[in-house]
Design a protein around this motif. Structure first.
Motif, mmCIF file in Angstrom:
data_model
loop_
_atom_site.group_PDB
_atom_site.id
_atom_site.type_symbol
_atom_site.label_atom_id
_atom_site.label_comp_id
_atom_site.label_asym_id
_atom_site.label_seq_id
_atom_site.Cartn_x
_atom_site.Cartn_y
_atom_site.Cartn_z
ATOM 1 N N ARG A 185 0.831 -1.206 0.000
ATOM 2 C CA ARG A 185 0.000 0.000 0.000
ATOM 3 C C ARG A 185 0.868 1.260 0.000
ATOM 4 O O ARG A 185 0.561 2.233 -0.688
ATOM 5 C CB ARG A 185 -0.909 0.029 1.229
ATOM 6 N N ARG A 186 1.932 1.256 0.777
ATOM 7 C CA ARG A 186 2.810 2.432 0.824
ATOM 8 C C ARG A 186 3.487 2.675 -0.514
ATOM 9 O O ARG A 186 3.646 3.815 -0.943
ATOM 10 C CB ARG A 186 3.870 2.263 1.907
ATOM 11 N N GLN A 187 3.915 1.603 -1.175
ATOM 12 C CA GLN A 187 4.547 1.762 -2.477
ATOM 13 C C GLN A 187 3.541 2.272 -3.511
ATOM 14 O O GLN A 187 3.884 3.099 -4.356
ATOM 15 C CB GLN A 187 5.161 0.444 -2.925
ATOM 16 N N LEU A 188 2.305 1.776 -3.431
ATOM 17 C CA LEU A 188 1.275 2.275 -4.333
ATOM 18 C C LEU A 188 1.011 3.756 -4.081
ATOM 19 O O LEU A 188 0.904 4.558 -5.008
ATOM 20 C CB LEU A 188 -0.022 1.479 -4.163
ATOM 21 N N ARG A 189 0.899 4.134 -2.806
ATOM 22 C CA ARG A 189 0.635 5.528 -2.454
ATOM 23 C C ARG A 189 1.768 6.434 -2.938
ATOM 24 O O ARG A 189 1.525 7.535 -3.433
ATOM 25 C CB ARG A 189 0.444 5.657 -0.949
ATOM 26 N N ALA A 190 3.017 5.970 -2.810
ATOM 27 C CA ALA A 190 4.154 6.771 -3.273
ATOM 28 C C ALA A 190 4.119 6.956 -4.786
ATOM 29 O O ALA A 190 4.608 7.965 -5.306
ATOM 30 C CB ALA A 190 5.463 6.105 -2.854
ATOM 31 N N ALA A 191 3.523 6.013 -5.493
ATOM 32 C CA ALA A 191 3.415 6.102 -6.955
ATOM 33 C C ALA A 191 2.134 6.816 -7.389
ATOM 34 O O ALA A 191 1.844 6.890 -8.584
ATOM 35 C CB ALA A 191 3.465 4.705 -7.562
ATOM 36 N N PRO A 204 -5.129 0.662 -4.100
ATOM 37 C CA PRO A 204 -5.500 -0.712 -4.458
ATOM 38 C C PRO A 204 -6.844 -0.825 -5.177
ATOM 39 O O PRO A 204 -7.052 -1.762 -5.940
ATOM 40 C CB PRO A 204 -5.554 -1.442 -3.117
ATOM 41 N N ALA A 205 -7.768 0.093 -4.947
ATOM 42 C CA ALA A 205 -9.061 0.134 -5.647
ATOM 43 C C ALA A 205 -9.911 -1.097 -5.382
ATOM 44 O O ALA A 205 -10.571 -1.605 -6.282
ATOM 45 C CB ALA A 205 -8.861 0.340 -7.145
ATOM 46 N N GLY A 206 -9.909 -1.609 -4.166
ATOM 47 C CA GLY A 206 -10.797 -2.702 -3.803
ATOM 48 C C GLY A 206 -10.342 -4.082 -4.222
ATOM 49 O O GLY A 206 -11.054 -5.056 -3.984
ATOM 50 N N GLN A 207 -9.183 -4.203 -4.815
ATOM 51 C CA GLN A 207 -8.719 -5.528 -5.218
ATOM 52 C C GLN A 207 -8.278 -6.334 -3.996
ATOM 53 O O GLN A 207 -7.843 -5.775 -3.004
ATOM 54 C CB GLN A 207 -7.572 -5.416 -6.227
ATOM 55 N N LEU A 229 -3.682 -3.577 -11.603
ATOM 56 C CA LEU A 229 -5.082 -3.392 -11.228
ATOM 57 C C LEU A 229 -5.311 -2.147 -10.379
ATOM 58 O O LEU A 229 -6.452 -1.795 -10.078
ATOM 59 C CB LEU A 229 -5.602 -4.612 -10.470
ATOM 60 N N ALA A 230 -4.225 -1.482 -9.976
ATOM 61 C CA ALA A 230 -4.338 -0.286 -9.140
ATOM 62 C C ALA A 230 -4.849 0.883 -9.975
ATOM 63 O O ALA A 230 -4.644 0.944 -11.187
ATOM 64 C CB ALA A 230 -2.987 0.053 -8.517
ATOM 65 N N ARG A 231 -5.526 1.803 -9.300
ATOM 66 C CA ARG A 231 -6.079 2.988 -9.956
ATOM 67 C C ARG A 231 -5.452 4.242 -9.359
ATOM 68 O O ARG A 231 -4.910 4.207 -8.259
ATOM 69 C CB ARG A 231 -7.586 3.037 -9.756
#
Length: 122
Positions: free
Chosen positions: A33-39, A43-46, A70-72
């Motif tokens: 989650r942190r890596q996604l947030r930094a980018a 996660p968009a519910g996946q 699958l991330a948004r």
């Protein structure tokens, strides 16, 4: 591969139920989650796609991984939401006794600004 890493290597998910990798052993295409947030993603519910396990303080630790494809994009706050946050922060900084807006949040333990609190500078 060391024995510690071999314990947590389960790419097909037969032992732990979902694909499991050791620390720094996950393939490309997965992110926490942190890596996604930094980018700038969410996660968009996946569901959780994989996990990383390692031995840490207090036992075995886990980090859950999500698929990047699958991330948004992260949602941005609306102007009304930003106004509401600004109003809430102003309320936390306003002393109920002297009604002045302080440059700090009023401590909940005192219930009023440091100047109005008993024993404070007067």
């Amino acid at each position: 591969m060391s024995r510690i890493r071999a314990v947590f290597h389960d790419p097909d998910g037969s032992r732990y139920g979902i694909p499991t990798y050791w620390w720094h052993g996950a393939p490309a295409g997965y992110a926490t989650r942190r890596q996604l947030r930094a980018a700038g993603l969410r996660p968009a519910g996946q569901p959780v796609a994989a996990q990383i396990l390692w031995r840490g303080v207090g036992g075995i630790r886990a980090a859950y991984l999500y698929r990047v494809d699958l991330a948004r994009p992260k949602r941005t706050a609306t102007p009304a939401q930003l106004r509401a946050v600004r109003a809430a922060l102003t309320a936390r900084k306003t002393c109920p006794t002297c009604r002045t807006v302080q440059p700090y949040c009023i401590p909940r333990s005192l219930g009023e600004c440091v100047d109005c609190a008993p024993g404070g500078p007067r």
